[in-house]
Structures are given as C-alpha cells and as structure tokens.
Scaffold this active site. Structure first.
Site, PDB file in Angstrom:
ATOM      1  N   LYS A  11     -78.636  47.900 -33.399  1.00 44.45           N
ATOM      2  CA  LYS A  11     -77.551  48.613 -32.716  1.00 44.45           C
ATOM      3  C   LYS A  11     -76.281  47.748 -32.543  1.00 44.45           C
ATOM      4  O   LYS A  11     -76.336  46.522 -32.712  1.00 44.45           O
ATOM      5  CB  LYS A  11     -78.064  49.079 -31.345  1.00 44.45           C
ATOM      6  CG  LYS A  11     -79.206  50.094 -31.439  1.00 44.45           C
ATOM      7  CD  LYS A  11     -79.562  50.637 -30.058  1.00 44.45           C
ATOM      8  CE  LYS A  11     -80.687  51.645 -30.133  1.00 44.45           C
ATOM      9  NZ  LYS A  11     -80.969  52.281 -28.827  1.00 44.45           N
ATOM     10  N   TYR A  51     -79.151  61.602 -32.654  1.00 48.31           N
ATOM     11  CA  TYR A  51     -79.794  61.606 -31.330  1.00 48.31           C
ATOM     12  C   TYR A  51     -79.820  62.995 -30.692  1.00 48.31           C
ATOM     13  O   TYR A  51     -79.945  63.101 -29.465  1.00 48.31           O
ATOM     14  CB  TYR A  51     -79.101  60.609 -30.407  1.00 48.31           C
ATOM     15  CG  TYR A  51     -79.543  59.168 -30.599  1.00 48.31           C
ATOM     16  CD1 TYR A  51     -80.853  58.774 -30.314  1.00 48.31           C
ATOM     17  CD2 TYR A  51     -78.663  58.194 -31.052  1.00 48.31           C
ATOM     18  CE1 TYR A  51     -81.267  57.462 -30.464  1.00 48.31           C
ATOM     19  CE2 TYR A  51     -79.071  56.871 -31.209  1.00 48.31           C
ATOM     20  CZ  TYR A  51     -80.381  56.511 -30.911  1.00 48.31           C
ATOM     21  OH  TYR A  51     -80.797  55.218 -31.058  1.00 48.31           O
ATOM     22  N   PHE A  59     -77.646  60.611 -20.251  1.00 44.75           N
ATOM     23  CA  PHE A  59     -77.051  59.453 -20.924  1.00 44.75           C
ATOM     24  C   PHE A  59     -76.597  59.755 -22.356  1.00 44.75           C
ATOM     25  O   PHE A  59     -76.145  58.857 -23.057  1.00 44.75           O
ATOM     26  CB  PHE A  59     -78.031  58.275 -20.926  1.00 44.75           C
ATOM     27  CG  PHE A  59     -79.369  58.581 -21.552  1.00 44.75           C
ATOM     28  CD1 PHE A  59     -79.544  58.570 -22.927  1.00 44.75           C
ATOM     29  CD2 PHE A  59     -80.463  58.872 -20.751  1.00 44.75           C
ATOM     30  CE1 PHE A  59     -80.774  58.839 -23.504  1.00 44.75           C
ATOM     31  CE2 PHE A  59     -81.708  59.146 -21.318  1.00 44.75           C
ATOM     32  CZ  PHE A  59     -81.859  59.134 -22.706  1.00 44.75           C
ATOM     33  N   ARG A  87     -92.739  49.224 -32.883  1.00 50.70           N
ATOM     34  CA  ARG A  87     -92.508  49.481 -31.458  1.00 50.70           C
ATOM     35  C   ARG A  87     -93.018  48.319 -30.601  1.00 50.70           C
ATOM     36  O   ARG A  87     -92.439  47.994 -29.568  1.00 50.70           O
ATOM     37  CB  ARG A  87     -93.118  50.822 -31.055  1.00 50.70           C
ATOM     38  CG  ARG A  87     -92.359  51.974 -31.731  1.00 50.70           C
ATOM     39  CD  ARG A  87     -92.917  53.331 -31.401  1.00 50.70           C
ATOM     40  NE  ARG A  87     -92.626  53.730 -30.037  1.00 50.70           N
ATOM     41  CZ  ARG A  87     -91.461  54.204 -29.623  1.00 50.70           C
ATOM     42  NH1 ARG A  87     -90.434  54.308 -30.458  1.00 50.70           N
ATOM     43  NH2 ARG A  87     -91.290  54.578 -28.372  1.00 50.70           N
ATOM     44  N   ASN A 114     -79.713  48.293 -26.030  1.00 48.36           N
ATOM     45  CA  ASN A 114     -81.032  47.670 -26.145  1.00 48.36           C
ATOM     46  C   ASN A 114     -81.373  47.195 -27.567  1.00 48.36           C
ATOM     47  O   ASN A 114     -82.533  47.104 -27.946  1.00 48.36           O
ATOM     48  CB  ASN A 114     -82.119  48.584 -25.566  1.00 48.36           C
ATOM     49  CG  ASN A 114     -82.263  49.884 -26.324  1.00 48.36           C
ATOM     50  OD1 ASN A 114     -81.483  50.162 -27.234  1.00 48.36           O
ATOM     51  ND2 ASN A 114     -83.262  50.675 -25.981  1.00 48.36           N
ATOM     52  N   HIS A 117     -83.433  50.415 -32.405  1.00 51.77           N
ATOM     53  CA  HIS A 117     -84.115  51.714 -32.314  1.00 51.77           C
ATOM     54  C   HIS A 117     -85.247  51.702 -33.330  1.00 51.77           C
ATOM     55  O   HIS A 117     -85.107  51.121 -34.404  1.00 51.77           O
ATOM     56  CB  HIS A 117     -83.150  52.865 -32.655  1.00 51.77           C
ATOM     57  CG  HIS A 117     -83.868  54.156 -32.933  1.00 51.77           C
ATOM     58  ND1 HIS A 117     -84.261  55.010 -31.919  1.00 51.77           N
ATOM     59  CD2 HIS A 117     -84.307  54.712 -34.090  1.00 51.77           C
ATOM     60  CE1 HIS A 117     -84.899  56.042 -32.449  1.00 51.77           C
ATOM     61  NE2 HIS A 117     -84.936  55.889 -33.767  1.00 51.77           N
ATOM     62  N   GLU A 128     -86.139  60.623 -39.860  1.00 49.63           N
ATOM     63  CA  GLU A 128     -85.092  59.624 -39.599  1.00 49.63           C
ATOM     64  C   GLU A 128     -84.783  58.803 -40.857  1.00 49.63           C
ATOM     65  O   GLU A 128     -83.625  58.449 -41.093  1.00 49.63           O
ATOM     66  CB  GLU A 128     -85.523  58.711 -38.445  1.00 49.63           C
ATOM     67  CG  GLU A 128     -85.543  59.445 -37.111  1.00 49.63           C
ATOM     68  CD  GLU A 128     -85.878  58.564 -35.922  1.00 49.63           C
ATOM     69  OE1 GLU A 128     -85.755  59.055 -34.790  1.00 49.63           O
ATOM     70  OE2 GLU A 128     -86.259  57.393 -36.110  1.00 49.63           O
TER      71      GLU A 128
HETATM   72  P1  CMP Z   1     -83.714  54.480 -28.529  1.00 50.78           P
HETATM   73  O1  CMP Z   1     -85.064  53.973 -28.847  1.00 50.78           O
HETATM   74  O2  CMP Z   1     -82.641  54.293 -29.544  1.00 50.78           O
HETATM   75  O3  CMP Z   1     -83.813  56.051 -28.185  1.00 50.78           O
HETATM   76  C1  CMP Z   1     -82.943  56.696 -27.310  1.00 50.78           C
HETATM   77  C2  CMP Z   1     -82.013  55.749 -26.624  1.00 50.78           C
HETATM   78  O4  CMP Z   1     -81.419  56.256 -25.447  1.00 50.78           O
HETATM   79  C3  CMP Z   1     -82.808  54.563 -26.129  1.00 50.78           C
HETATM   80  O5  CMP Z   1     -83.230  53.774 -27.199  1.00 50.78           O
HETATM   81  C4  CMP Z   1     -81.822  53.915 -25.186  1.00 50.78           C
HETATM   82  O6  CMP Z   1     -80.930  53.060 -25.827  1.00 50.78           O
HETATM   83  C5  CMP Z   1     -81.063  55.124 -24.675  1.00 50.78           C
HETATM   84  N1  CMP Z   1     -81.423  55.356 -23.271  1.00 50.78           N
HETATM   85  C6  CMP Z   1     -82.622  55.681 -22.784  1.00 50.78           C
HETATM   86  N2  CMP Z   1     -82.562  55.780 -21.437  1.00 50.78           N
HETATM   87  C7  CMP Z   1     -81.290  55.499 -21.092  1.00 50.78           C
HETATM   88  C8  CMP Z   1     -80.590  55.426 -19.861  1.00 50.78           C
HETATM   89  N3  CMP Z   1     -81.220  55.668 -18.717  1.00 50.78           N
HETATM   90  N4  CMP Z   1     -79.281  55.120 -19.882  1.00 50.78           N
HETATM   91  C9  CMP Z   1     -78.649  54.877 -21.066  1.00 50.78           C
HETATM   92  N5  CMP Z   1     -79.258  54.936 -22.273  1.00 50.78           N
HETATM   93  C10 CMP Z   1     -80.558  55.230 -22.275  1.00 50.78           C
END
Ligand code: CMP
Length: 140
Positions: A11, A51, A59, A87, A114, A117, A128
């Site tokens: 990311k 997404y 969010f 994962r 984070n 993904h 995906e």
């Molecule tokens: P990802 O595995 O890419 O799948 C969905 C994404 O939504 C997740 O990782 C996070 O980056 C994001 N996400 C999930 N929960 C929150 C949250 N509470 N606030 C902001 N982003 C979120």
C-alpha cells in the site's frame, strides 16, 4: 497441500517509505513466490471498485482516498496454502494486534495505513487477481 495463488498489494504508506524490497523479502522468506508484480497508481474510481465490498463501512471514503493517494505494488504470490500463509505473514489488520515478526507489526502505521492487503479466501483471490492481471501476465 495445495499450491495456491493470492493477490497482494503493497500500500501507499509502504511504497512511500521505500519498503517494497523489505516486504517482498518477508514473502520470499516464508516460501511465497512473487509470480507477477507491477507498480501502479490507482484512480479513486479503481480503488473504490476494488474495495466495493466495504462500501457501507464508515472508513470506505478514507480507504479509497488513501489507496489512490500514491503508487501501490500489486502482486500475485504463489505457494502451498498461499492465501492463509500470506495472511500469517501480514499479521492482523490492526498493527496493534499483529504478532511479532509480521509485516504489519514491523511496518504498518495504523489500521488504515497498514502497509499490505491480501486476499481472504480462494474465491476472492481469483477475483482480485483477475482485477489487476491478465492471464498473459501470470507466468508462474
Ligand atoms: P485490507 O486488508 O486492505 O482490507 C480492507 C481495509 O480497510 C483494511 O485492510 C484496512 O486498511 C482498512 N480498514 C479496516 N478497518 C479500518 C478502520 N477502522 N479505519 C480505517 N481503515 C480501516
């Protein structure tokens, strides 16, 4: 054990901090092969489509804006139980809950930023991967 493929995204928070190589080393050290990879800059529309499953979440807007903010690296990882293995290597979504040694524990900034993904199931992995890669780009 089954050889699987899974979709991974490095990311914007990680590409910005020049962490692509360090994250790829984590995948390779865990026995995952990077069988396809490209660096792209998603438009907000493309990030929103990818997404779409999270459309109703509070969010969603923040997530789409973040994913379109700077380049990402999209990749296909292959290996035994690649979906679950990836994962494991990534760690929990929220880095505060991630195990030591995982990508998110070491590199993620927050639950939103984070770093990576990864597909969560076989069907999602198929969808995906097809979202980003054509069959011609998957050379194994
Ligand atoms: P990802 O595995 O890419 O799948 C969905 C994404 O939504 C997740 O990782 C996070 O980056 C994001 N996400 C999930 N929960 C929150 C949250 N509470 N606030 C902001 N982003 C979120």
């Amino acid at each position: 054990m089954a050889i699987e493929r899974t979709l991974s995204i490095i990311k914007p928070d990680a590409t910005r901090r020049n962490l692509t190589g360090k994250i790829n080393a984590k995948f390779e050290d865990a026995g995952l092969r990077i069988v396809a990879q490209k660096r792209i800059h998603l438009s907000p529309a493309q990030a929103g489509q990818f997404y779409a499953v999270h459309k109703e979440r509070p969010f969603y807007g923040e997530l789409v804006e973040f994913m379109a903010s700077e380049p990402v690296v999209v990749q296909v990882l292959e290996g035994e139980n690649a979906i679950a293995k990836n994962r494991e290597v990534m760690g929990a979504t929220n880095p505060a809950n991630a195990d030591a040694g995982t990508i998110r524990k070491e590199f993620a900034l927050s639950v939103g930023e984070n770093s990576v993904h990864g597909s969560d199931a076989a069907e999602t992995a198929k969808e995906e991967i097809a979202f980003f890669f054509s069959g011609l780009e998957l050379v194994g």
